[in-house]
Scaffold this active site. Sequence first.
Site, PDB file in Angstrom:
ATOM      1  CG  ASP A 265       0.156   9.403   0.867  1.00  0.00           C
ATOM      2  OD1 ASP A 265       0.085   8.200   1.171  1.00  0.00           O
ATOM      3  OD2 ASP A 265      -0.564  10.287   1.368  1.00  0.00           O
TER       4      ASP A 265
ATOM      5  CG  HIS B 146      -2.000  -1.024   1.153  1.00  0.00           C
ATOM      6  ND1 HIS B 146      -3.326  -0.699   0.951  1.00  0.00           N
ATOM      7  CD2 HIS B 146      -1.958  -2.379   1.208  1.00  0.00           C
ATOM      8  CE1 HIS B 146      -4.041  -1.808   0.921  1.00  0.00           C
ATOM      9  NE2 HIS B 146      -3.243  -2.842   1.071  1.00  0.00           N
TER      10      HIS B 146
HETATM   11  C1  G6P Z   1      -1.069   3.229   6.076  1.00  0.00           C
HETATM   12  C2  G6P Z   1      -0.595   1.796   5.881  1.00  0.00           C
HETATM   13  C3  G6P Z   1      -1.587   0.811   6.476  1.00  0.00           C
HETATM   14  C4  G6P Z   1      -1.875   1.177   7.906  1.00  0.00           C
HETATM   15  C5  G6P Z   1      -2.388   2.616   8.002  1.00  0.00           C
HETATM   16  C6  G6P Z   1      -2.660   3.067   9.442  1.00  0.00           C
HETATM   17  O1  G6P Z   1      -2.157   3.488   5.272  1.00  0.00           O
HETATM   18  O2  G6P Z   1      -0.382   1.539   4.514  1.00  0.00           O
HETATM   19  O3  G6P Z   1      -1.068  -0.504   6.417  1.00  0.00           O
HETATM   20  O4  G6P Z   1      -2.803   0.282   8.489  1.00  0.00           O
HETATM   21  O5  G6P Z   1      -1.416   3.466   7.439  1.00  0.00           O
HETATM   22  O6  G6P Z   1      -1.529   2.909  10.250  1.00  0.00           O
HETATM   23  P1  G6P Z   1      -1.490   1.935  11.499  1.00  0.00           P
HETATM   24  O7  G6P Z   1      -0.049   1.879  11.888  1.00  0.00           O
HETATM   25  O8  G6P Z   1      -2.344   2.587  12.554  1.00  0.00           O
HETATM   26  O9  G6P Z   1      -2.041   0.592  11.100  1.00  0.00           O
END
Ligand code: G6P
Length: 459
Positions: free
Chosen positions: A369, A162
């Site tokens: 991003d 992602h």
């Molecule tokens: C990004 C990453 C995701 C992640 C999200 C939130 O979008 O690509 O994999 O889940 O951030 O971050 P966190 O560390 O809270 O999961």
Amino acid sequence: MPRRSKFIIAANRLPAHRVGDGRASRWVRSPGGLVSAMAPVLAKHTGCWIGWDGAVGRASHANVLDGLTLAPVGLTRGQVDAFYSGFCNGTLWPLYHDAIVTPQFHRAWWEYYRDVNARFAAAILRRAARRAMVWIHDYHLQLVPALLRQTRPDLRIGFFLHIPFPPEELFAWLPWRAAILRGLLGADLVAFQTEASSQNFSRAARRWTNGEGTDREVKIDSHTAHVRPIPISIDAATMESLAREPEVIEMARLIREQLGNRRMILGVDRMDYTKGIHDRLMAFEELLSERRLSVDDTVYVQIAVPSREESLGYREVRREVEERVGRINGQFSEPGSVAVHYFRRSLSHRELAAYYLAADVMLVTPLRDGMNLVAKEYVACRHDLGGVLVLSEFAGAAWELRRALLVNPRDIEAMKAVIIQALRMPTRERRMRMSILRVQVKRHDVFEWADVFLEELGA
Ligand code: G6P
């Protein structure tokens, strides 16, 4: 032995979280396009989602929520610190985002990364039926594809990153680069948000492993990994219908009224140093101090969702942003006309839709991003063809949303000029740009994304 599934998703996070304490606690589905896109596929194949439930300590039991089987993986305190906050968010996240803050390399963190990846792989193997399809998500689980292939070559394995995959020169810093590349190459399909990330990966793979091939196919140890850019999107129809609800339209009107019916500039981000919130505030501050903007007729609203406060660089970005907001408001706010409204919390999708509808200018200016779904959500909500999207050249979304006003977020003069251009844009041009953006976002939604991925995987 848990029931075997034909279709498995593995991601660091489950698409649901627990609310309440002890026996009274229950699962609530988290909002998000990924969950909506996966729900029909999971339902069709009686699939299951394996992920961390966000708690420290023992995992809760597997559960079925809205027809979705959730299989939680528990992380200990040590794993949360060294795997999640450490290797994932203190090493990989900054390294993959242009080293905006300096990534830390600790051998102990790497050991934890390997262990947690092995635990995820084991959890998948316990649940995978013969020839099941396994779709692994994101940078937390890059070793899982090869771990699965070693023991279960019958599985069909897909991986989607992602976040950006960095250029070779940066990726080369990583002491464990070969292991990570070999981990990913265990998949049948390795997909990325952009063409650039996709190329960065296949080039790195050919350079630091014995893999050979092209930008689209890397052969290693008699297995071929297919490499593709498949940009993610949102559930545009649902977002749009939310923004068409009369209550949401009314909420948007109220927001504007409460802000004194001034022209509204909006930012919506996780509080993360990659998002460029501070640079954006600087541009706004300079426009006020040069009197090119005034708080009498313009207001900036920043919604910052708290995030990863235990990881490297996150407390600092929060401090910087909050100091800057304080400074701007101290200097420029007037009674009844606050310059910057800053909310540090998350909003529901309904509230977000109202803010999107209310905003004249949406600033999406990350320094780097993977995609940025806020940009797409804004476009999906603007059924009135109002609003102007200012978008960083360094967001994956810029590859698709060409009719946004594109900007280099490190160029503060360019940022200032583009904010003024956005605020002054003639109605005709605004509507024309927004209609073109909307065609793109509506046509290429998250369902199409999932279909393309599964088709490439050979589902
Ligand atoms: C990004 C990453 C995701 C992640 C999200 C939130 O979008 O690509 O994999 O889940 O951030 O971050 P966190 O560390 O809270 O999961």
